[in-house]
Design a protein around this motif. Sequence first.
Motif, short mmCIF file in Angstrom:
data_model
loop_
_atom_site.label_atom_id
_atom_site.label_comp_id
_atom_site.label_asym_id
_atom_site.label_seq_id
_atom_site.Cartn_x
_atom_site.Cartn_y
_atom_site.Cartn_z
N THR A 63 2.19 1.90 -3.44
CA THR A 63 1.12 2.42 -4.30
C THR A 63 0.81 3.87 -3.95
O THR A 63 0.66 4.71 -4.85
N GLU A 104 0.82 -1.21 0.00
CA GLU A 104 0.00 0.00 0.00
C GLU A 104 0.85 1.26 0.00
O GLU A 104 0.51 2.23 -0.66
N LEU A 131 1.37 7.03 -6.42
CA LEU A 131 0.25 7.92 -6.72
C LEU A 131 0.61 9.37 -6.39
O LEU A 131 0.31 10.28 -7.16
#
Length: 100
Positions: free
Chosen positions: A5, A2, A9
Amino acid sequence: METVTASLLALIHKITGGLLVMAGFVVLPMPIPLGLIMIALGLAMLAPYFSAVQALVRTIRRKSPVVNDAMVKFKQKCPRVIQITIEKTNPDMTPPMVED
């Protein structure tokens, strides 16, 4: 996974936001206000990550009640990250003091 990611992002937001702001300044002299729209979108993408951009957006909102009212009006329709940015750039909010 996570955090990778989220970091990716955030990097994509920073790059895209920066490119939108730069491209917005390039097309700003055009008769169509496309440059202003691009700059606004770029600043919206950069604001969650940079306190200087938050201060700039806060100043713009303070000087332009029309912009501020539009942001408040559409806040609930925006994604959560944009809602948080709108809250952070509230012109009535005093930014926290940074102690050295």
